[in-house]
Design an enzyme around this catalytic site. Structure first.
Site, mmCIF file in Angstrom:
data_model
loop_
_atom_site.group_PDB
_atom_site.id
_atom_site.type_symbol
_atom_site.label_atom_id
_atom_site.label_comp_id
_atom_site.label_asym_id
_atom_site.label_seq_id
_atom_site.Cartn_x
_atom_site.Cartn_y
_atom_site.Cartn_z
ATOM 1 N N ARG A 140 27.932 -15.994 -67.306
ATOM 2 C CA ARG A 140 27.843 -14.764 -68.102
ATOM 3 C C ARG A 140 26.461 -14.662 -68.753
ATOM 4 N NH1 ARG A 140 32.887 -12.534 -69.248
ATOM 5 N NH2 ARG A 140 34.222 -12.884 -67.449
ATOM 6 N N HIS A 174 32.681 -19.657 -69.600
ATOM 7 C CA HIS A 174 32.019 -19.563 -70.913
ATOM 8 C C HIS A 174 31.938 -20.981 -71.490
ATOM 9 C CE1 HIS A 174 33.215 -15.125 -71.920
ATOM 10 N NE2 HIS A 174 31.911 -15.180 -71.778
ATOM 11 N N CYS A 269 38.461 -18.100 -78.221
ATOM 12 C CA CYS A 269 37.956 -16.783 -77.783
ATOM 13 C C CYS A 269 38.428 -15.661 -78.700
ATOM 14 C CB CYS A 269 38.455 -16.443 -76.386
ATOM 15 S SG CYS A 269 38.095 -17.643 -75.137
HETATM 16 N N1 ARG Z 1 38.781 -11.484 -70.087
HETATM 17 C C1 ARG Z 1 37.693 -11.902 -70.917
HETATM 18 C C2 ARG Z 1 36.403 -11.968 -70.100
HETATM 19 O O1 ARG Z 1 36.472 -12.302 -68.946
HETATM 20 C C3 ARG Z 1 37.985 -13.245 -71.540
HETATM 21 C C4 ARG Z 1 36.945 -13.661 -72.514
HETATM 22 C C5 ARG Z 1 37.173 -15.022 -73.082
HETATM 23 N N2 ARG Z 1 36.256 -15.281 -74.136
HETATM 24 C C6 ARG Z 1 35.658 -16.432 -74.363
HETATM 25 N N3 ARG Z 1 34.923 -16.526 -75.428
HETATM 26 N N4 ARG Z 1 35.727 -17.449 -73.531
HETATM 27 O O2 ARG Z 1 35.332 -11.695 -70.571
#
Ligand code: ARG
Length: 278
Positions: A140, A174, A269
């Site tokens: 990400r 993440h 999260c």
């Molecule tokens: N569905 C969300 C995404 O894919 C989940 C985010 C999870 N957040 C995190 N901080 N790991 O972005």
């Protein structure tokens, strides 16, 4: 006393697939169960004396807004606002930015303005005892986000060291899915989520403070935990992990969050610490 931001899950759902956990889960969230699970997490944190700030009125078209960890990196009253990698989440930044500004945070939108992907505390976690900020990249947050995070820290927290952590396992997309600094100075992490180079760096910096998790615990989102003093709030932990944590003085508080795991998220999260001071 910690202050944590959460977002009431009025419109939480899986409506698209942007990480492997979401695959084949479109339409599968049970709204009522999800709401109860969120409420339970809220109550546990409240009982631990956390000061909770809640965003309400989640819009229908932003089902992932509940994952407030991704709003920003917040440190010393400054918020470096996220710019999401997937267009499905990009408009969340505006809402988080406005909300944090109304709370009097100084917000920085460099990543939006410069079209560089950065997903906030989902990929940026501070180890307070050593004053090291770990910045994850690979899925990400972009590798090149490092330079500006460094500039930001020089402005808002000049003594904080920054290290870069390469994520290599798509299930742990993440940093906060595979790395969690605890309030007592220990760190739980899932080694298989990181490149060799990053593991070497962790060993050098954190030495005997590192506690590896099994695949089983990692897949239960064991690293996606909220540390409050000697408590660790998470979805679920094996007996083995509970004992390991007990041995370092940490009590595990389980709060089932399986509806959020359908979306690739869990306890950590769903929270963003606003009170981080260095
Ligand atoms: N569905 C969300 C995404 O894919 C989940 C985010 C999870 N957040 C995190 N901080 N790991 O972005």
């Amino acid at each position: 006393m910690k202050t944590i931001l959460m977002c009431e899950p009025k419109a939480f759902a899986v409506n698209y697939e942007i990480n492997p956990w979401m695959n084949f889960n479109i339409g599968k969230v049970n709204y009522f169960v999800a709401y109860k699970q969120w409420e339970n997490l809220y109550k546990i944190l409240q009982n631990l004396n956390v000061n909770l700030v809640v965003m309400r009125n989640q819009p229908k078209d932003l089902p992932d807004l509940v994952f407030t960890a991704n709003a920003a990196l917040v440190i010393n009253g400054n918020a470096l606002i996220s710019h999401f990698a997937y267009k499905e989440r990009q408009s969340e930044s505006i809402l988080y930015n406005d909300f944090l500004r109304t709370l009097q945070f100084k917000t920085d939108t460099y990543f939006i303005d410069n079209d560089i992907y950065f997903e906030g505390a989902g990929d940026a976690l501070l180890e307070k005892h050593k004053n090291i900020l770990v910045l994850g990249y690979g899925f990400r947050t972009e590798k090149k986000a490092y330079n500006y995070v460094k500039n930001f820290l020089e402005k808002v927290s000049p003594k904080t060291e920054l290290i870069h952590a390469e994520l290599i396992n798509p299930d742990f997309y993440h940093l906060d899915t595979c790395f969690c600094p605890l309030d007592n100075g220990y760190i739980i992490y899932y080694p298989e989520a990181f490149s060799k180079k990053t593991l070497n760096e962790f060993n050098k910096k954190f030495e005997n403070k590192l506690i590896p998790l099994s695949k089983e615990d990692a897949m239960l989102f064991g690293c996606n935990a909220v540390s409050v003093d000697n408590n660790l709030v998470l979805n679920k932990a094996s007996k083995e992990l509970k004992t390991k944590l007990q041995n370092i003085g940490v009590k595990v508080l389980e709060s089932s969050l399986d509806q959020y795991i359908l979306s690739g998220g869990s306890a950590k999260c769903l929270t963003l610490e606003l009170s981080l001071l260095v």
